[in-house]
Design an enzyme around this catalytic site. Structure first.
Site, PDB file in Angstrom:
ATOM      1  N   GLY A 104       0.814  -1.215   0.000  1.00  0.00           N
ATOM      2  CA  GLY A 104       0.000   0.000   0.000  1.00  0.00           C
ATOM      3  C   GLY A 104       0.846   1.263   0.000  1.00  0.00           C
ATOM      4  N   GLY A 105       0.202   2.390   0.317  1.00  0.00           N
ATOM      5  CA  GLY A 105       0.907   3.664   0.318  1.00  0.00           C
ATOM      6  C   GLY A 105       0.083   4.791  -0.264  1.00  0.00           C
ATOM      7  N   ALA A 106      -1.248   4.682  -0.142  1.00  0.00           N
ATOM      8  CA  ALA A 106      -2.163   5.741  -0.580  1.00  0.00           C
ATOM      9  C   ALA A 106      -1.981   6.119  -2.046  1.00  0.00           C
ATOM     10  CB  ALA A 106      -2.017   6.989   0.308  1.00  0.00           C
ATOM     11  N   GLN A 150      -2.303  -4.892   0.210  1.00  0.00           N
ATOM     12  CA  GLN A 150      -2.600  -4.197   1.461  1.00  0.00           C
ATOM     13  C   GLN A 150      -2.948  -2.742   1.179  1.00  0.00           C
ATOM     14  OE1 GLN A 150      -0.224  -1.829   3.145  1.00  0.00           O
ATOM     15  NE2 GLN A 150      -1.546  -1.523   4.912  1.00  0.00           N
ATOM     16  N   SER A 151      -4.074  -2.267   1.736  1.00  0.00           N
ATOM     17  CA  SER A 151      -4.508  -0.875   1.606  1.00  0.00           C
ATOM     18  C   SER A 151      -4.665  -0.514   0.124  1.00  0.00           C
ATOM     19  CB  SER A 151      -3.516   0.041   2.324  1.00  0.00           C
ATOM     20  OG  SER A 151      -4.009   1.351   2.423  1.00  0.00           O
ATOM     21  N   ALA A 152      -3.933   0.510  -0.358  1.00  0.00           N
ATOM     22  CA  ALA A 152      -4.012   0.863  -1.781  1.00  0.00           C
ATOM     23  C   ALA A 152      -3.583  -0.311  -2.647  1.00  0.00           C
ATOM     24  CB  ALA A 152      -3.136   2.077  -2.074  1.00  0.00           C
ATOM     25  N   ASP A 155     -10.268   0.616  11.834  1.00  0.00           N
ATOM     26  CA  ASP A 155      -9.507   1.193  10.732  1.00  0.00           C
ATOM     27  C   ASP A 155     -10.184   2.487  10.315  1.00  0.00           C
ATOM     28  OD1 ASP A 155      -8.302   1.849   8.296  1.00  0.00           O
ATOM     29  OD2 ASP A 155      -8.033  -0.240   7.718  1.00  0.00           O
ATOM     30  N   HIS A 202      -5.618   0.469  10.969  1.00  0.00           N
ATOM     31  CA  HIS A 202      -5.089   0.271   9.612  1.00  0.00           C
ATOM     32  C   HIS A 202      -3.675  -0.291   9.638  1.00  0.00           C
ATOM     33  CE1 HIS A 202      -5.519   0.957   5.307  1.00  0.00           C
ATOM     34  NE2 HIS A 202      -4.319   1.519   5.268  1.00  0.00           N
TER      35      HIS A 202
END
Length: 407
Positions: free
Chosen positions: A148-150, A219-221, A320, A352
Site C-alpha cells: 500500500g501507500g495511498a 494491502q490498503s491501496a 480502521d 489500519h
C-alpha cells in the site's frame, strides 16, 4: 480527464539510469526467454553473501529515487497545515518504530534469502523483491504481494516484514513495486501490478516456487490495485482477449484493509487528508472512480467473468479509520451475491497499521500471518510452523506509535 502532468523525461531517464548503474550485477536471460533479472545478492544463483559496496550503492540509489519522487509529490500537494501535520505525525511514528525498522532493514539489505529489484518489465519501478525460505525445493507456495501507500508513497520494501514472516513459514513472497502518483496514475499502477503478477506466474519456478500454488495479496491501496488487476484479468479472459497470465493460476486472493468502491470513499479520503482534486487526478477523473472500483466492476461484469475469480478472503480491522471496514464488508456482499467464494475476516479493535506493522513487530504469532498461512497450508496440505518470531520493538513504543499514527 484528470490532471495533465508535464513529465521531465530527462530527469526520468537519469533516474532509471542511476538505479540501473547502482544495482548492476550480472544481467541474465534464461534460454527459454524469461525476463532479465538484476542479480542483487551479488552471489548469483548460488546465494553467496552480498558485497558491502554493492549494498551501499543499492541503498543510495533507492534513497535517491524515493527522495526525488517525494519532492515531486510535494509540488502537487503544496505545504498546507494538514499535510505538514500528517508528515510530522508520520515522522514521529517512524521514529518510534525505528528499532524494528532497522532490524528488518538489515535483513532486507544483507540477507542472502532476499533477492532485491528483480526486473519484471520495462517501465520505471518495474521491479520486485523476492523473499525466499531457507529451503526452496520447487514445492514452496508463493504469495505475490502488492504493498500500500495511498497510491502515492507505495514501495516494494514496505512489504519486507511480511516477506520475512512468511518466508520463515516456508512461503516465497514476491513484493511487486509499481509507479506511484505523480510518476503514474491508477491505470499505470494496475498495468504494472498485472505485469508483475505475470512475471511471478511464469518465472517463479526458477526460484524454487510452485507455479500451481500462487496466491495474490494486497494491502490498503495495494489491495485496491491488485483487486483491479484481478478483475481486469477475469474480464479479459471472459472476452477471449490475449493474456500473459491466467486468473486460474491464482489459488486465492487476500485483500488486507482495502477499498473497493471509490465513489463511496472519495469524500472519506478528502476528510482524512487525501485531497479530492489530487485523488481524482490519481484515479484519472470521475470516470476512473467507476472504472477502477473492483466492487462496481464485479457488479457489472458478465457471469462468465465473475465465475473465473478465485476464492477471495478479505481482512480488515474494525477500528480502521483510513479505510473503514465497511469497504470490505460491502465488497464481500457483492461477491457473495455474484456467486464468488468469499470469506470476510474482521479483527476487533485493530487499526489500519496494527495488522501490518505493530502486531508483527510485537513478536510471537500474529493473527494476520496465522490466518494467511492457515489458508495456504490447508490448500497445500502442509503445516510448516517455523520459528516463533521475536519482539522487535518495546510495547510502550508500539502503543505510542499507534496513538500518533497518521493512518
Amino acid at each position: 480527464m484528470g490532471i495533465e502532468m508535464e513529465y521531465n523525461t530527462a530527469d526520468l531517464n537519469l533516474e532509471v539510469e542511476y538505479l540501473h548503474l547502482s544495482t548492476a550485477g550480472s544481467r541474465r536471460r534464461k534460454s527459454s526467454g524469461d525476463a532479465a533479472e538484476i542479480d542483487e545478492v551479488g552471489g548469483g544463483e548460488h546465494g553467496k553473501g552480498p558485497s558491502f559496496r554493492r549494498d551501499m550503492e543499492h541503498a543510495a540509489a533507492e534513497t535517491y529515487l524515493i527522495t526525488r519522487l517525494t519532492f515531486t509529490l510535494l509540488q502537487y500537494l503544496g505545504l498546507g497545515y494538514r499535510w505538514i501535520s500528517k508528515l510530522l505525525a508520520l515522522g514521529m511514528y517512524a521514529i518510534l518504530l525505528m528499532p524494528g525498522f532497522v532490524q528488518v532493514g538489515y535483513y532486507y539489505f544483507f540477507s542472502s534469502q532476499v533477492r532485491r529489484s528483480v526486473v519484471y518489465g520495462p517501465q520505471p519501478r518495474n521491479r520486485l523483491d523476492l523473499y525466499l525460505p531457507k529451503d526452496c525445493n520447487g514445492s514452496n507456495p508463493v504469495v505475490a504481494f502488492v504493498t500500500g501507500g495511498a497510491w502515492i508513497i507505495g514501495y516494494k520494501a514496505w512489504g519486507s516484514l511480511l516477506g520475512k514472516r512468511l518466508a520463515e513459514r516456508g512461503v516465497i513472497v514476491a513484493c511487486i513495486d509499481y509507479r506511484n502518483f505523480p510518476q503514474g496514475t491508477i491505470g499505470d499502477m494496475v498495468r504494472d501490478a498485472s505485469q508483475g503478477i505475470s512475471f511471478v506466474c511464469n518465472n517463479i519456478a526458477v526460484y524454487g516456487g510452485d507455479p500451481k500454488q500462487i496466491y495474490l495479496m494486497g494491502q490498503s491501496a495495494g489491495a485496491h490495485i491488485s483487486a483491479c488487476a484481478l478483475m481486469d484479468q477475469a474480464v479479459k479472459e471472459a472476452n477471449g482477449e490475449r493474456i500473459s497470465w491466467s486468473v486460474s493460476q491464482i489459488k486465492a486472493y487476500f485483500g488486507l484493509s482495502g477499498g473497493y468502491n471509490l465513489p463511496e470513499l472519495v469524500d472519506h479520503f478528502n476528510e482524512r487528508g487525501l485531497n479530492r482534486r489530487i485523488f481524482l487526478s490519481i484515479m484519472e477523473g470521475e470516470l476512473g472512480l467507476h472504472c477502477f472500483s473492483p466492487e462496481i466492476v464485479a457488479k457489472e461484469s458478465s457471469a462468465k467473468a465473475v465465475s473465473l475469480l478465485p476464492p477471495i478472503i478479505l481482512f480488515h480491522g474494525t477500528e480502521d479509520y483510513s479505510i473503514p471496514s465497511s469497504a470490505s464488508e460491502n465488497f464481500a456482499k457483492v461477491l457473495e451475491n455474484a456467486g464468488v467464494q468469499v470469506r470476510l475476516v474482521l479483527y476487533e479493535g485493530k487499526t489500519h497499521t496494527d495488522l501490518f506493522l505493530q502486531d508483527p513487530l510485537r513478536g510471537g504469532r500474529d493473527e494476520l500471518v496465522e490466518d494467511v498461512v492457515a489458508t495456504i497450508n490447508k490448500s497445500v496440505g502442509t503445516n510448516f510452523e517455523g520459528p516463533t518470531p521475536r519482539r522487535l520493538v518495546p510495547e510502550w513504543q508500539l502503543q505510542l506509535a499507534r496513538l500518533i499514527s497518521p493512518f
